[in-house]
Design a protein around this motif. Structure first.
Motif: not given
Ligand SMILES: Nc1ncnc2c1ncn2[C@@H]1O[C@H](COP(=O)(O)OP(=O)(O)O)[C@@H](O)[C@H]1O
Ligand SMILES: [Mg+2]
Lengths: 257, 443
Positions: A186-207
């Protein structure tokens, strides 16, 4: 549609100096601001794709191209790709005894400065502290040697910490969820979500292997890799189907081609 | 006192006789006598050749000793601290005193008043010969160098006069190190300086010797000797930080004697110069003594670093641990040759010797020759050496974060060195050494 953030076209790759192809024609587009999940059985080539995108020297690309923000990156060194905005969170991060996380990240941030530009040491320290708090890391963590003696969970968190500090345009997260207990996940996932919120253009490829993390990070698209190709793509519901039915139906479908 | 008459002001080593060598130096008889004897000895001995194991990888025939101008240090002066020294001091931690030597001559010497009041003596070697002749004689003037060291040791003694003498009396603990600067300014000279460190029983002494020069056009040789003695239960930390400029060839001979239950740490760092050789001997002289021998070097362009060590266990129940690490790039080369010698009576010896080398380039070269010579039967000894390259996985990991190959390699060198740095007990000294290494390696 605007030009994709990442565009992989007909990508074929093998281990340098060996015969067998691992990637056998991969096509994949990730738009700015999108989260793509890449699933698939063990050994299907997911990590190889991630490493080839990052420029790992062990692999040779035999055909196809990788465009990042419209530019061909295949001729770029790994460090040039990183500075261009590609970030790989490793499935198995290297251990670097003797080099502290703070020193390592300071050097990485420094490497992004233009000639003659001075680093803002206090700004860096503030960012580091803030990102560590976001990932619920002990303040002493920054003084530890990079991944040296870390638990699996600590290594994964450290990868996301680096992503948070380096702020890439594209994050390729290779099984960042595996080996994490539910709290750490949950911590890691919310960290990634926070990064996405902070940068709306962030692209993520989640393997990932498991649907579990997709309960916390909503993918826009889900792809399944089988034997070095994208065998199936779909919306978030594809992950549910894989969870319920496994990969067998796809094996059969691939075999039938 | 004996005063030599003035000879020709400048002459080469080949043409020098003892009087000419001494110029107008005024010095105590003890020193003059020892120098004269050493000069005779120097002239009688042949130069070691590449045929000897000790000098196989460092060819003294390629050093133009004969053409150099030997310098016998003039009497001490009391100069103000120069800007370069002040700059380093400003960035270093606490200290108990400062010594500045120029071509061996004592140009500045200061000791914190409080430390002086506690009985610690810091003086030039010449002054020590007047006031503490016995200890100087015993530990330095009558010291027996190893056969392979004798030629250069004799030359070193023949030029003796400058250098410093640090004496810490029984039970006194220095709160911070003496920071000494060995500065070479005159190209084409042959100069020498000595670091004399003596800790009585239960005393604690710490020294950082920093060697520096600009890049010099002509070949220049700097000889150095260190005599480090700890009586029963003493503790000594000695650091030699060599960051000469190019053109300088440096030879340092260091003799450690560790008395009963004493503990001595020596740390040699080689960064500068064209050639840097250090012969470090630790004699475990008393039962329960402990010697930690550390070294780091980073060589680039065509620098050559050569380290020879002897861990001589003369007493039982003693412990010695050597860890030398070097990294090389360009056409840098290095040699490590180490010997653990355990005398027959030195039962229950614990002795370790490790040399690790990291090569960053195709044309760099390291030789490692660890060795054991054990006459006692109840001992624990191990020795080992490795020569390797940076790991691809680590390199890729760092580069994938944006570090250039060069930055990544250099950061890995830091990581490689960290284990050794971490063993330096005094934080301030550690910080100074780390900074000097950072400056050399660059990132
Ligand atoms: N460096 C390598 N050397 C040899 N074989 C490799 C290497 N990298 C990947 N492979 C092989 O390629 C296949 C795909 O591996 P990988 O990309 O790690 O799969 P995944 O991440 O989907 O589990 C496997 O059979 C693996 O053994
Ligand atoms: Mg994988």
């Amino acid at each position: 549609m605007s030009e994709p953030l990442l565009s992989v076209r007909g990508l074929r790759a093998k281990v340098d100096g060996e015969d067998g192809e691992i990637l056998r024609g991969v096509d994949l587009d990730v738009q700015r601001g999108e989260v793509h999940a890449l699933m698939g059985p063990n050994g299907s080539g997911k990590s190889t794709l991630a490493k080839v995108i990052a420029g790992h020297p062990a692999y040779e690309v035999t055909a196809g191209e990788i465009l990042f923000e419209g530019e061909d990156v295949l001729e770029l060194e790994p460090d040039e790709r990183s500075r261009a905005g590609i970030f790989l969170a490793f499935q198995y991060p290297a251990e670097i005894p003797g080099v502290s996380i703070a020193n390592f990240l300071r050097t990485a941030v420094n490497s992004r400065l233009a000639e003659g530009e001075e680093m803002d040491v206090f700004g860096f320290q503030r960012t580091l502290t803030e990102k560590m708090e976001m990932l619920k890391m002990d303040p002493g963590f920054a003084a530890r040697y990079v991944n040296d003696g870390f638990s699996g969970g600590e290594k994964k968190r450290n990868e996301i910490l680096q992503m948070a500090v380096l702020r890439p345009a594209l994050g390729v997260l290779d099984e960042t969820d595996s080996g994490l207990d539910i709290d750490a996940l949950k911590i890691v996932a919310s960290g990634v979500n926070r990064l996405s919120e902070a940068d709306e253009a962030l692209g993520v490829l989640l393997i990932t292997h498991y649907k579990r993390i997709l309960n916390y990070i909503r993918p826009d698209r889900v792809h399944v890799m089988m034997a070095g190709r994208i065998a199936e793509s779909g919306g978030a519901s594809l992950a549910d189907k894989l969870e319920a039915e496994g990969y067998d139906w796809l094996h059969r479908a691939v075999a039938a081609v | 006192m004996s005063t030599m008459t003035a000879g020709p002001a400048e002459s080469t080593l080949a043409a020098a006789d003892f009087d000419a060598l001494s110029g107008e130096v005024t010095e105590p008889e003890t020193i003059a006598g020892a120098r004269a004897a050493a000069w005779e000895r120097f002239n009688a001995l042949p130069w070691p050749t590449k045929k000897s194991e000790e000098w196989r990888y460092t060819d003294l025939a390629k050093v133009g000793f004969e053409a150099l101008t030997p310098v016998v240090p003039a009497p001490a002066t009391a100069e103000a601290l120069s800007a370069d020294v002040r700059e380093v001091l400003g960035r270093s931690g606490e200290r108990a005193g400062v010594v500045v030597l120029r071509e061996g001559r004592v140009a500045h010497l200061e000791l914190e008043p409080e430390v002086a009041r506690s009985g610690v003596v810091l003086s030039s070697i010449r002054d020590a010969a007047d006031r503490h002749p016995e200890v100087l004689k015993r530990a330095l003037l009558e010291a027996q160098p190893g056969p392979a060291e004798e030629k250069l040791w004799s030359l070193h003694l023949a030029l003796l006069g400058g250098g410093y003498f640090l004496y810490v009396p029984r039970g006194v603990e220095m709160p911070a190190p003496i920071h000494a600067f060995h500065i070479v300014e005159r190209a084409g000279t042959l100069s020498s300086a000595h670091s004399f460190v003596y800790a009585e029983s239960g005393a604690r002494a710490a020294v950082i010797d920093e060697f520096l020069s600009d890049d010099l056009e002509a070949e220049t040789v700097s000889l150095h000797g260190a005599t480090i003695t700890g009586e029963g239960g003493a503790g000594i930390e000695y650091v030699a930080l060599q960051r000469f400029g190019r053109g300088v060839k440096r030879f340092s001979t260091q003799h450690v004697t560790a008395g009963r239950d004493s503990s001595v740490v020596t740390f040699n760092v080689a960064l500068g110069g064209d050639l840097s050789r250090a012969d470090v001997t630790s004699r475990l002289d008393g039962p329960g003594s402990d010697s930690e021998m550390l070294a780091l070097w980073f060589g680039d362009s065509n620098q050559h670093f050569d380290h020879h060590t002897l861990q001589h266990h003369a007493a039982p129940h003693a412990h010695s641990d050597l860890l030398f690490k070097g990294a090389l790039t360009d056409a840098g080369s290095s040699v490590f040759r180490g010997l653990i010698r355990v005398d027959k009576g030195a039962q229950l010896t614990d002795a370790y010797q490790t040399n690790r080398n990291l090569l960053l380039s195709e044309s760099s070269h390291a030789s490692a020759l660890p060795n054991l010579e054990i006459e006692a039967d109840d001992v624990r000894c191990s020795h080992g050496a490795t020569i390797g390259q940076v790991e691809d996985g680590q390199l890729f990991y760092l580069m994938s974060r944006g570090l250039t190959r060069r930055q990544a390699e250099r950061l890995l060198v830091f990581g490689f060195f960290d284990e050794v740095l971490g063993r330096l007990p005094m934080e301030g000294v550690r910080a100074r050494v780390r900074e000097a290494i950072e400056e050399k390696i660059g990132l």
